[in-house]
Design an enzyme around this catalytic site. Structure first.
Site, PDB file in Angstrom:
ATOM      1  N   CYS A 185       0.861  -1.181   0.000  1.00 45.15           N
ATOM      2  CA  CYS A 185       0.000   0.000   0.000  1.00 45.15           C
ATOM      3  C   CYS A 185       0.905   1.243   0.000  1.00 45.15           C
ATOM      4  CB  CYS A 185      -0.939   0.109   1.198  1.00 45.15           C
ATOM      5  SG  CYS A 185      -2.081  -1.262   1.320  1.00 45.15           S
ATOM      6  N   ARG A 229       3.699  -0.223  -4.818  1.00 47.15           N
ATOM      7  CA  ARG A 229       3.446  -0.751  -3.476  1.00 47.15           C
ATOM      8  C   ARG A 229       2.097  -1.469  -3.376  1.00 47.15           C
ATOM      9  NH1 ARG A 229       6.841   1.383   0.276  1.00 47.15           N
ATOM     10  NH2 ARG A 229       5.354   0.844   1.885  1.00 47.15           N
ATOM     11  N   TRP A 285      -2.903  -2.591  -1.641  1.00 51.05           N
ATOM     12  CA  TRP A 285      -2.610  -4.015  -1.821  1.00 51.05           C
ATOM     13  C   TRP A 285      -3.425  -4.699  -0.733  1.00 51.05           C
ATOM     14  CZ3 TRP A 285      -0.702  -8.369   0.615  1.00 51.05           C
ATOM     15  CH2 TRP A 285      -0.284  -9.403  -0.222  1.00 51.05           C
ATOM     16  N   ASN A 309      -1.337   2.323   5.985  1.00 51.34           N
ATOM     17  CA  ASN A 309      -0.531   1.220   5.460  1.00 51.34           C
ATOM     18  C   ASN A 309      -0.013   0.449   6.670  1.00 51.34           C
ATOM     19  OD1 ASN A 309       2.898   1.157   4.282  1.00 51.34           O
ATOM     20  ND2 ASN A 309       1.380  -0.442   4.109  1.00 51.34           N
ATOM     21  N   GLY A 310      -0.237  -0.863   6.676  1.00 48.05           N
ATOM     22  CA  GLY A 310       0.176  -1.689   7.809  1.00 48.05           C
ATOM     23  C   GLY A 310      -0.979  -2.583   8.213  1.00 48.05           C
ATOM     24  N   GLU A 349      16.965 -17.157  -9.649  1.00 50.94           N
ATOM     25  CA  GLU A 349      16.552 -15.777  -9.930  1.00 50.94           C
ATOM     26  C   GLU A 349      15.899 -15.686 -11.315  1.00 50.94           C
ATOM     27  OE1 GLU A 349      16.046 -13.154  -8.414  1.00 50.94           O
ATOM     28  OE2 GLU A 349      16.149 -11.531  -9.891  1.00 50.94           O
ATOM     29  N   LYS A 405      12.176 -14.287 -12.082  1.00 50.09           N
ATOM     30  CA  LYS A 405      11.896 -13.187 -13.019  1.00 50.09           C
ATOM     31  C   LYS A 405      10.815 -13.597 -14.010  1.00 50.09           C
ATOM     32  CE  LYS A 405      13.164 -10.321 -11.612  1.00 50.09           C
ATOM     33  NZ  LYS A 405      13.778 -10.441 -10.344  1.00 50.09           N
ATOM     34  N   GLU A 419       7.213 -14.311 -12.303  1.00 49.45           N
ATOM     35  CA  GLU A 419       6.476 -13.202 -11.698  1.00 49.45           C
ATOM     36  C   GLU A 419       5.967 -12.195 -12.724  1.00 49.45           C
ATOM     37  OE1 GLU A 419       8.738 -11.068  -8.685  1.00 49.45           O
ATOM     38  OE2 GLU A 419      10.512 -10.992  -9.932  1.00 49.45           O
ATOM     39  N   HIS A 472      16.890 -36.332  -9.454  1.00 55.17           N
ATOM     40  CA  HIS A 472      16.188 -36.680  -8.207  1.00 55.17           C
ATOM     41  C   HIS A 472      14.716 -36.293  -8.276  1.00 55.17           C
ATOM     42  CE1 HIS A 472      19.931 -37.834  -6.326  1.00 55.17           C
ATOM     43  NE2 HIS A 472      20.466 -36.738  -6.831  1.00 55.17           N
ATOM     44  N   LYS A 485       6.025  -4.213  -4.542  1.00 58.82           N
ATOM     45  CA  LYS A 485       7.487  -4.122  -4.482  1.00 58.82           C
ATOM     46  C   LYS A 485       8.013  -4.200  -3.055  1.00 58.82           C
ATOM     47  CE  LYS A 485      11.376  -2.036  -6.626  1.00 58.82           C
ATOM     48  NZ  LYS A 485      11.749  -3.335  -7.196  1.00 58.82           N
TER      49      LYS A 485
HETATM   50  C1  G6P Z   1       9.308  -8.234  -3.246  1.00 64.31           C
HETATM   51  C2  G6P Z   1       9.698  -7.688  -4.602  1.00 64.31           C
HETATM   52  C3  G6P Z   1      11.016  -8.312  -5.054  1.00 64.31           C
HETATM   53  C4  G6P Z   1      12.091  -8.099  -3.997  1.00 64.31           C
HETATM   54  C5  G6P Z   1      11.635  -8.607  -2.624  1.00 64.31           C
HETATM   55  C6  G6P Z   1      12.597  -8.186  -1.532  1.00 64.31           C
HETATM   56  O1  G6P Z   1       8.974  -9.575  -3.340  1.00 64.31           O
HETATM   57  O2  G6P Z   1       8.678  -7.950  -5.554  1.00 64.31           O
HETATM   58  O3  G6P Z   1      11.423  -7.713  -6.270  1.00 64.31           O
HETATM   59  O4  G6P Z   1      13.254  -8.767  -4.373  1.00 64.31           O
HETATM   60  O5  G6P Z   1      10.369  -8.051  -2.292  1.00 64.31           O
HETATM   61  O6  G6P Z   1      12.585  -6.788  -1.432  1.00 64.31           O
HETATM   62  P1  G6P Z   1      13.771  -5.917  -0.832  1.00 64.31           P
HETATM   63  O7  G6P Z   1      13.275  -4.518  -0.925  1.00 64.31           O
HETATM   64  O8  G6P Z   1      13.929  -6.374   0.587  1.00 64.31           O
HETATM   65  O9  G6P Z   1      14.976  -6.173  -1.639  1.00 64.31           O
END
Ligand code: G6P
Length: 595
Positions: free
Chosen positions: A2, A27, A75, A101-102, A473, A477, A480, A496, A590
């Site tokens: 949020c 957010r 969110w 937010n929270g 990673e 990518k 998501e 396995h 994010k």
């Molecule tokens: C969310 C974002 C990711 C990020 C992760 C950790 O899941 O979508 O892109 O890597 O949070 O965020 P940070 O700000 O702690 O790197």
């Protein structure tokens, strides 16, 4: 999660709030809303979906032209995505508007009490108790000010919050925080303040920032007064100047932030390694001297940490414990004052990371953070911080911050064996290669691979050694942003179980850098090719096993930095070809500020 905004000044609040919310959309983007104070009443607009899709001029006609207002991009946590559950929430007399937010953990008990007093709730949210509580204090305590009613309300709240509230009758805006972020932009014109969850939201208007700490609140009524929300004592704070500029927070010639941020990586790697040598050396020495070093992170930052643990092993023969921050509380029994914790986070606001820090601090552990957002909660809770200097990363997916993290961690690994200069020289060379890998001409072959993959349902990615975290990673990518089911495996794990998933035409990306893993990973590739897999090789050299080949340079220990770039590009184009918004993947945010 949020994004919240508040504006009080002399200009019309609505367009400023809408523009800020558009920037904060990373957010959360389930719904959005704005409330503007007017002479007689507060007017509110709420919409489902992204504010980026909203026509702010058209919508503006529905709202008054006041100079004080608040906004929210949601969110969803408590309550589904409906207009009723969207913020701002109003008091029953409509005079007080609140964005939050929270999570208010005791909202059920508070709601019950308010219901007994006759308040009727319109939403299912935890947040709606806040305006009702403020209203209740104002009604029942004669002569009480909005500020005092707000502060009394805070004393009843358990959980986490960043709150902004406005009240028509008082021409006052108030904000407060506990474990959720809030920053205050001090406008150029006297009496102008913009509150937001994150700095890019107001960087167009001011670079002067005041960071609120937990249990602090700020009251705006012509000027700004900051007080401790527990004791009511006045706190004096100086504003700080933020070294980001508006161009970094804009898309410029790019349609989406994701491609813009991918393209910035030559520059951001160079900025990441532009650190004070002494500080880097001191941290590297602290790693050497510690009795146990933990790397703690989430999401892509966790993958960067895992990748760096291989780099430390290869370069410095040093074991690093890498733990996903959400699992860290299980490790508290291994912590001593000799332990060093290095937290890695772009936002510096990830709730699980902040919680891990709390756990470690109780055991006397020293905390170092590698963080992108200056003044973030993580930075303020760490003994030392290294800034990534990547500028604002606005796309939900981590791209440039991932390679910045890898670069800083690689630098630390080299410094830990007294080879800082060698590390820097390597990373400068890597930055140049990354510039070539993101060049529009170079990416054409990757775009072709994306076009081949766009209708696939499943995709597997393998790597060994330091390419294993890259495989994880890469899968993150792709899944998501394109919603294709993608999984990363260690090459050795295939037999396995995962090999059972391979059938004719199953696409598999194989990382085959020029290192000790090459022979074995190519054997693994052959094993899946024999079962029908379509092999996409990411390597310094083509090989007859590869059906498609993506060339990357051989940069030794820094290979993970170059190897991920084509996959970032691939993910972007997969999203575009499948009609997905690469900046705003569904269900994600994010900054994950709730646990
Ligand atoms: C969310 C974002 C990711 C990020 C992760 C950790 O899941 O979508 O892109 O890597 O949070 O965020 P940070 O700000 O702690 O790197």
């Amino acid at each position: 999660m949020c994004g919240i905004v508040g504006y009080k000044g002399k200009r019309e609040a609505y367009p400023i709030i809408v523009d800020s919310l558009k920037i904060l959309e990373y957010r959360g983007y389930d719904s959005w809303g704005v409330a503007i104070s007017g002479n007689l009443s507060t007017s509110v607009i709420k919409e489902i979906g992204m504010i980026g899709d909203a026509d702010s001029l058209g919508d503006a006609s529905k709202i008054n032209r006041g100079t004080m207002g608040i906004g929210h991009t949601r969110w969803a946590t408590h309550g589904t995505v409906t207009i009723e559950n969207s913020h701002p929430h109003l008091s029953s007399d409509g005079k007080i508007a609140v964005v939050h937010n929270g999570i208010i953990e005791n909202y059920q008990a508070l709601r019950k009490n308010l219901k007994k007093k006759g308040y009727v709730f319109k939403s299912e949210t935890d947040s709606e108790v806040i305006p009702y509580l403020i209203e209740d204090f104002l009604k029942n305590k004669k002569g009480i000010s909005f500020e005092d009613a707000f502060r009394k309300t805070l004393s009843l709240l358990e959980g986490t919050y960043a709150i902004v509230a406005i009240h028509d009758g008082f021409d006052t805006m108030i904000c407060a925080r506990k474990d959720s972020p809030i920053v205050i932009g001090v406008g150029v014109d006297a009496g102008e303040y913009i509150i937001a969850s994150d700095v890019p939201a107001f960087i167009e208007h001011t670079k002067n920032v005041v960071f609120l700490e937990n249990r602090e609140m700020a009251v705006f009524n012509g000027d700004m007064k900051i007080i401790c929300s527990v004791t009511g004592k006045i706190i004096t704070k100086k504003s700080q100047v933020i070294d980001w500029d508006i161009e970094q927070a804009k898309k410029g010639e790019f349609k989406y932030y994701m491609l813009k941020e991918i393209s910035e990586q030559k520059e951001t790697i160079n900025k990441a390694i532009h650190q004070d040598d002494k500080v880097i050396q001191d941290i590297a020495d602290a790693i050497n001297e510690s009795y146990g070093t933990f790397f703690i992170a989430s999401g892509s930052s966790y993958h960067a940490a895992l990748s760096a643990s291989y780099t430390f092993s290869r370069i410095a023969k040093k074991h690093i414990n890498v733990v996903d921050s959400s699992e860290f509380p299980n490790y508290e029994h291994f912590l001593t004052p000799q332990t060093l914790m290095i937290t890695i986070s772009q936002s510096g606001e990830t709730a699980d990371v902040l919680d891990a820090v709390k756990v470690a601090k109780k055991k006397g552990v020293k905390i170092l953070s590698i963080v992108n957002v200056m003044g973030s909660s993580l930075m303020r809770n760490s003994d030392h911080s290294l800034l990534m200097n990547a500028g604002p990363e606005i796309c939900v997916l981590s791209t440039k911050s991932y390679t910045s993290q890898l670069s800083i961690l690689t630098l630390l690994a080299y410094a830990s064996v007294g080879k800082l200069d060698e590390g820097k020289a390597l990373l400068r060379c890597v930055a140049n290669h990354v510039g070539e890998l993101t060049d529009p001409k170079t990416i054409l072959s990757t775009v072709e691979v994306a076009s081949y993959l766009k209708d696939k349902e499943h995709l597997y990615i393998i790597g060994r050694g330091q390419s294993y975290p890259t495989a994880l990673e890469a899968a993150l990518k792709i899944k998501e942003v394109s919603y294709i089911h993608a999984e990363g495996f260690a090459g050795g794990t295939l037999k396995h179980g995962p090999i059972a998933l391979i059938e004719k035409g199953t696409p598999c990306i194989v990382f085959a850098p020029n290192d000790e893993t090459k022979k074995e990973i190519l054997s693994n590739a052959m094993e899946i090719k024999s079962r029908g897999a379509h092999i996409i090789g990411v390597s310094d050299k083509d090989n007859e096993i590869f059906d498609d080949f993506i060339k990357v340079p051989d940069v030794g220990h820094a290979s993970p930095i170059c190897d991920i770039i084509p996959i970032q590009v691939l993910s972007y184009y997969l999203a575009i070809f499948r009609g997905c918004n690469p900046d705003r993947p569904r269900n994600l945010a994010k900054s994950v500020t709730v646990k």
